[in-house]
Structure formats: structure tokens, C-alpha cells
Design an enzyme around this catalytic site. Sequence first.
Site, PDB file in Angstrom:
ATOM      1  CG  HIS A  52      -2.112   0.994   1.070  1.00  0.00           C
ATOM      2  ND1 HIS A  52      -3.315   0.520   1.265  1.00  0.00           N
ATOM      3  CD2 HIS A  52      -2.333   1.986   0.917  1.00  0.00           C
ATOM      4  CE1 HIS A  52      -4.341   1.295   0.966  1.00  0.00           C
ATOM      5  NE2 HIS A  52      -3.710   2.403   0.873  1.00  0.00           N
ATOM      6  CD  GLU A  63      -6.740   3.089  -4.363  1.00  0.00           C
ATOM      7  OE1 GLU A  63      -5.913   4.506  -4.298  1.00  0.00           O
ATOM      8  OE2 GLU A  63      -7.902   3.326  -3.885  1.00  0.00           O
ATOM      9  CG  ASN A 109      -9.867   0.414  -2.894  1.00  0.00           C
ATOM     10  OD1 ASN A 109     -10.316  -0.491  -2.652  1.00  0.00           O
ATOM     11  ND2 ASN A 109      -8.606   0.901  -2.708  1.00  0.00           N
ATOM     12  CD  GLU A 135      -8.994   1.736   0.202  1.00  0.00           C
ATOM     13  OE1 GLU A 135      -9.099   3.095  -0.033  1.00  0.00           O
ATOM     14  OE2 GLU A 135      -7.831   1.208   0.286  1.00  0.00           O
TER      15      GLU A 135
HETATM   16  C1  GBH Z   1      -7.670   5.435  -1.377  1.00  0.00           C
HETATM   17  O1  GBH Z   1      -7.358   6.207  -2.482  1.00  0.00           O
HETATM   18  C2  GBH Z   1      -6.482   4.863  -0.679  1.00  0.00           C
HETATM   19  O2  GBH Z   1      -6.167   3.289  -0.897  1.00  0.00           O
HETATM   20  C3  GBH Z   1      -6.204   5.203   0.834  1.00  0.00           C
HETATM   21  O3  GBH Z   1      -4.894   4.779   1.124  1.00  0.00           O
HETATM   22  C4  GBH Z   1      -7.009   6.289   0.963  1.00  0.00           C
HETATM   23  O4  GBH Z   1      -6.633   6.722   2.520  1.00  0.00           O
HETATM   24  C5  GBH Z   1      -8.260   6.537   0.742  1.00  0.00           C
HETATM   25  O5  GBH Z   1      -8.314   6.094  -0.704  1.00  0.00           O
HETATM   26  C6  GBH Z   1      -9.041   7.969   0.997  1.00  0.00           C
HETATM   27  O6  GBH Z   1      -8.215   8.948   0.155  1.00  0.00           O
HETATM   28  O7  GBH Z   1     -10.661  14.717  -7.665  1.00  0.00           O
HETATM   29  O8  GBH Z   1     -12.935  14.292  -6.941  1.00  0.00           O
HETATM   30  O9  GBH Z   1     -12.205  13.135  -8.873  1.00  0.00           O
HETATM   31  C7  GBH Z   1      -8.342   6.628  -3.039  1.00  0.00           C
HETATM   32  C8  GBH Z   1      -7.943   7.351  -4.416  1.00  0.00           C
HETATM   33  C9  GBH Z   1      -7.683   9.223  -5.982  1.00  0.00           C
HETATM   34  C10 GBH Z   1     -10.027   8.600  -4.995  1.00  0.00           C
HETATM   35  C11 GBH Z   1      -8.521  10.557  -6.099  1.00  0.00           C
HETATM   36  C12 GBH Z   1     -10.822   9.822  -5.451  1.00  0.00           C
HETATM   37  C13 GBH Z   1     -10.273  11.726  -6.871  1.00  0.00           C
HETATM   38  C14 GBH Z   1     -11.470  12.444  -6.561  1.00  0.00           C
HETATM   39  N1  GBH Z   1      -8.629   8.633  -4.715  1.00  0.00           N
HETATM   40  N2  GBH Z   1      -9.675  10.460  -6.196  1.00  0.00           N
HETATM   41  S1  GBH Z   1     -11.758  13.686  -7.548  1.00  0.00           S
END
Ligand code: GBH
Length: 440
Positions: free
Chosen positions: A113, A158, A281, A346
Site C-alpha cells: 500500500h 491501487e 476501491n 474500500e
Molecule cells: C484510497 O485512494 C487509498 O487506498 C487510501 O489509502 C486512502 O486513504 C483513501 O483512498 C482515501 O483517500 O478529485 O473528486 O475526482 C483513493 C484514491 C484518488 C480516489 C483521487 C478519489 C479523486 C476524487 N482517490 N480521487 S476527485
Amino acid sequence: MFLWGTATAAYQIEGATQEDGRGPSVWDSFAHEPGRVRDGHTGDVACDHYHRWPEDVALMAGLGVNAYRFSISWPRVLPTGAGEVNRRGLDFYDRLTDALLAEGVQPVPTLFHWDLPQALEARGGWMERDVSALFAEYAATVAARLADRVPLWITLNEPFVHMAFGYAMGVHAPGRMLMTGALPAAHHQLLGHGLAVQALRAAGARQVALTNNCTPVWPASTREQDVAAAGAYDILHNRLFNDPVLLGAYPDLSAYTGSLDFVRDGDMKTIAAPLDALGINYYNPTRIAAPTGAPTDTGLPFADAGITGHPTTAFGWPVVPDGLRELLTGLKSRYGAALPPILITENGCSQPDEPTERGTIEDEARVDFLDRHIAAMRQAMAEGVDVRGYFVWSLLDNFEWAEGYHQRFGLVHVDFATGRRTPKRSYRWFKEFLERQKTA
Ligand code: GBH
């Protein structure tokens, strides 16, 4: 048995970054570089889970989950990424595994991770092909210790986000800004995944999965250019990581690269090793338009058009529960019989979560978020998608990467000054929800 659980990750909760022989990871270095993480926060202490884990296991027992997804810190097990094994690091996960099992909670470890040993970053990190084989050796080392008690393993978390944020845009560790030059970091993670599947099975792992962050992609309009841009984004975010694993081939990447010279004979077969589940996720959909041609354009074949007309979380992410149903049914129609059973590894949201004067945390918006996303998942199941588990991100408020401690995703509030845990209203809601599942 449907798996109902919570999820966390090592660097986000453990702390104790210099204890019991742990080596440094790219996240230690990155977080300690000024200007990288909001307000200079680091994971040095985080939730202090490395010491407080019995309390956290008790919180899960009290919650009534039957599974817990956590990640194993590669540099705790192999301080320089390869070679000498640090037994005290493995001992920690061994104790945790036994304590979970004693409470009837199935441990679901993720092997990577994002906390790559710093010594491997010095050799080029995931841009370097050899790291794939070292990842499989690390997987074998951990499985040799735990596979007698751990049935289900997740290789990577991811790989898209790690490639995009870590190697392309530089907003996560290791902070590289290679843009489309980061594609080898995708391939080497996928190759590492495939090699780890072999290593895990050889060590007795019964079930193996990969976790991908997936997003339904919405074209900003019905204009041909926007639809094409949405297709290009879907290729980068979703298909680049799902197609090789499920179909054994990359999608058309010509919008991003002229050459796939990092792919060698036999790689695709390794990457496509059959899986017992695909971890998904889900946070939100993404709305994509064609690039505008302005000087501010990234040079990529798409532009983020933003989603309006939906509520947002504290992070600013749109709340679209039906996006989960759309994503799951979309995967089923794209991959058909090649799609293994799905685990939602997730799903959750960030909220401000200030304690009231009485010290309680009334996170009604999180209750609503989880309730509606679980309903959307069930709708997809009713439409024929085989979903076998759902894990809330997260058990605890924790170190939210570049945002430090500013975003709180937990069912349990953490006071980072004292480490004190306080279950939120959402914790009690999920507990009652799980009790109803048992009697239903
Ligand atoms: C996960 O990643 C991770 O696995 C985890 O470690 C983390 O804490 C958790 O999510 C919360 O962040 O700009 O509105 O389109 C999530 C990956 C990438 C998902 C950015 C949402 C952008 C939303 N994220 N994405 S937006």
C-alpha cells in the site's frame, strides 16, 4: 460468508517508523521533505497502531466485523527491500493475525500500500523492472510466515493511484513528475503482482486478489470529442490495470505512448494469472471533457470537467452512490465471464467530525454515505454482479497522505495529540447494521 470489514494501511496508522528494525520507506522520506504534505504532517506516530493494536482489534470485535483489511509494511519485513529478513517486523503481523482470529475476524493483508522501501527507490523504484521480482520474494517471505492462518491475500493497492500520484504527478511519494513517462511503473507493478500471485500460491495462499481503484467515467457532453476524451481517460484509469489482469492484454495506449518496449515476452501471461477475486476501491465517478487547447493543458488527451449537482465530502469529492452500481454492472458487461468475484475493498468518506461538547461525534453524513453505497452495491448484486465483501475505509481517522491529518475517514475518531480513540455515530450505526445482517 460475505465479508464485512474495515480497511487501513500500514503507513497511515502504524507510526513507530524507527522501531524494531523497520527500514525507511519512500513515504518517510517524502513526508519529511518540506512542502510535500500539508502542514508538514508525517506518519511518524500516526494512530500509534504499532503499540495500540490490541485496542484496535477490540474496537473491531466490538463492531462485529468478520474481516479486516490491513497492509503489511515491506520495510518492516525487509528493511532494505531485499535480503536480510527482520523477524521482529514479521512478529508484529503474526501477533495481529492471531489476535484477529481469536476474535473471529479474518485477516486480509495487502502486501503493498505504497510504502516502498527507500533502498529500492534508490535503485529506481517501480520504474525499475527488478523491483517486480523483489516484490514477489517479499510476498513469499510474508506468506511463509502467515499463509497457514491467512486464507485471502491482496497483492497491490491501487497501482493506478500509485503510478499517477507517485510517478506521474509527484503529489505522493516518491514525488516524481514523469507524466506519461510513468507508464513503466504501471507495468512493473502489474508484473510484480503476477509474480507475487505465483509466489503466494506456492507458499500455500488459498485465495489471491488485486485491488484497483476504479471510477465510472462520464463524458462531459455527448459531443464526439468529449466522448473520445472520456474513453481515453477510462483506458488510463481503469482499463490499463483491469485489462492485463483479466484479459491478458493492454488496451490501446497509443494516446499515451508510442512504444511498449518495457513489456517483454511472457509478461502478459504472468500478469494474467487467474485470481480468486478482484478488489475494487470506489470513491466517486469522474467527468471528462476534451482538452481545451489552452496553454494550461497538460498535454494529455483529456481534461477533468468536475462534477456538479451532487453533495461533496470534506475532501470535495462528489457523493454519487449510484456510481458504485454503475461501476460494478459496467465491469460485468465489459469483462463477462473473465470477471472474478468482487470485493469492495474500500469505500468511505472524509468528514470534519468535530466532537460535540458531550464528546460524541455525530457523523450523520457518513452514516448516510455508507448506507446509500451499500444499497447501491446490493442493487448491482441484484443485477447479477457477484460481490463477496465490503470494507469501510476506514476503521480509524488516519494519515491521509498529502493531506496529512486534515481529512478524517474513520468510523472511530482519533485525537492525534493523545492517541485517544472515540467511536463515532457511524461506528454504532455499522455495528447495528451488522447485527441485523446476522438475524436477517
Ligand atoms: C484510497 O485512494 C487509498 O487506498 C487510501 O489509502 C486512502 O486513504 C483513501 O483512498 C482515501 O483517500 O478529485 O473528486 O475526482 C483513493 C484514491 C484518488 C480516489 C483521487 C478519489 C479523486 C476524487 N482517490 N480521487 S476527485
